[in-house]
Design an enzyme around this catalytic site. Structure first.
Site, PDB file in Angstrom:
ATOM      1  CG  HIS A 132       5.725  27.792  53.845  1.00 13.43           C
ATOM      2  ND1 HIS A 132       6.799  28.140  53.055  1.00 13.43           N
ATOM      3  CD2 HIS A 132       6.122  27.977  55.122  1.00 13.43           C
ATOM      4  CE1 HIS A 132       7.814  28.504  53.819  1.00 13.43           C
ATOM      5  NE2 HIS A 132       7.425  28.418  55.089  1.00 13.43           N
TER       6      HIS A 132
ATOM      7  N   GLY B 294      10.747  35.699  51.490  1.00 15.29           N
ATOM      8  CA  GLY B 294      10.780  34.243  51.394  1.00 15.29           C
ATOM      9  C   GLY B 294      12.194  33.700  51.446  1.00 15.29           C
TER      10      GLY B 294
ATOM     11  CD  GLU C   1      17.399  28.305  45.086  1.00  9.22           C
ATOM     12  OE1 GLU C   1      17.808  28.482  43.922  1.00  9.22           O
ATOM     13  OE2 GLU C   1      18.176  28.206  46.072  1.00  9.22           O
TER      14      GLU C   1
ATOM     15  CB  ALA D  50      14.615  42.342  56.104  1.00 11.26           C
TER      16      ALA D  50
END
Length: 274
Positions: free
Chosen positions: A39, A110, A113, A181
């Site tokens: 992150h 990811g 937002e 995915a």
């Protein structure tokens, strides 16, 4: 079954000495690989991740590579749409060569937002940017000179050069459990799932193996563990093995380094008894 361990580069236990000790321990215990997460920036009010103290994943793996010689080095996962593919391709090729070919690129689209907003990346374009970013990096890693026509990522690449090229290809494992995915993983070298219990894993393995039966397509799962539950991990690993999972990476949740190291050792012992 192959086993990996997440390095302590997050939260209060993160630091150069803790990462060094953990990487050396992992190699000595016989783990197949060590892993990091990502992150870049998180909202102060966000309930997850529990800590904003994320040491950079690529730099952390470079530090780990310098004190090891055998364990592979994996990302679980890099949020590819947040990064421009050209400098990232350069960083990853450099790490691949410095480590003599030990890198695994775990990549995901990811989910946070606000992190995309902070970096000026359109959240709704993250899937398209990820696909294009992977294609761009693969082109840069294989073609010299390289030409690539980009649509979603700001880039003009026409008969240009970027070295070093990786000494061996960098495998890409796609993280995430969504249909998108899984489809994306089938186009790459492996799937790196998370939070999938053993009773759900078999169906996912069957779905993936229907299209990618070859052993070179890796099916990997990330699991959480700590001092309280690592004792029962042997049965969990056996269930994953029976479901057809090839690789399991443990992410110890212990806050202190000594507890982390003890959990890592216990997890390794659980795998040895399979």
């Amino acid at each position: 079954m192959q086993l990996g361990i997440h390095l302590p580069h997050i939260g209060r236990k993160a630091g150069p000495e803790s990462i060094r000790r953990a990487a050396i321990q992992a190699e000595q215990l016989g783990f197949d690989d060590v892993w990091v997460s990502e992150h870049i920036i998180v909202p102060q009010s966000s309930p997850y991740p529990p800590s904003p103290n994320f040491w950079d994943p690529v730099v952390t793996l470079t530090w780990a590579a310098a004190v090891t010689s055998r364990v592979r080095l994996g990302t679980s996962v890099l949020v590819l749409p947040l990064r421009h593919p050209l400098p990232l391709a350069k960083e990853l090729a450099t790490l691949q060569n410095l480590s003599q070919g030990r890198l695994i690129l775990g990549a995901g689209v990811g989910w946070l937002e606000a992190e995309f907003d902070a970096l000026g990346v359109p959240f709704q374009q993250r899937g398209r940017r990820m696909d294009e970013g992977i294609a761009m990096m693969r082109a840069v890693w294989s073609d010299d000179p390289v030409t690539f026509e980009a649509r979603w990522i700001p880039a003009r690449i026409d008969t240009m050069r970027s070295q070093p090229l990786p000494v061996v290809p960098i495998p890409i494992w796609i993280g995430g459990g969504s249909d998108a995915a899984l489809r994306r993983a089938l186009r790459q070298d492996g799937w790196h799932g998370s939070r999938v219990p053993p009773d759900k894993a078999a169906a996912l393995v069957r779905r993936l193996r229907a299209e990618r039966p070859e052993p070179g397509f890796t099916i990997s799962l990330r699991v959480s563990c700590n001092a309280a539950n690592v004792g029962g991990m042997r049965d969990t690993l056996a269930a994953y093995r029976d479901a057809g999972v090839q690789h399991v990476m443990a992410a110890p949740e212990d806050r202190g380094l000594e507890d982390y190291l003890a959990t890592a050792e216990a997890f390794r012992r659980a795998g040895d008894r399979l």
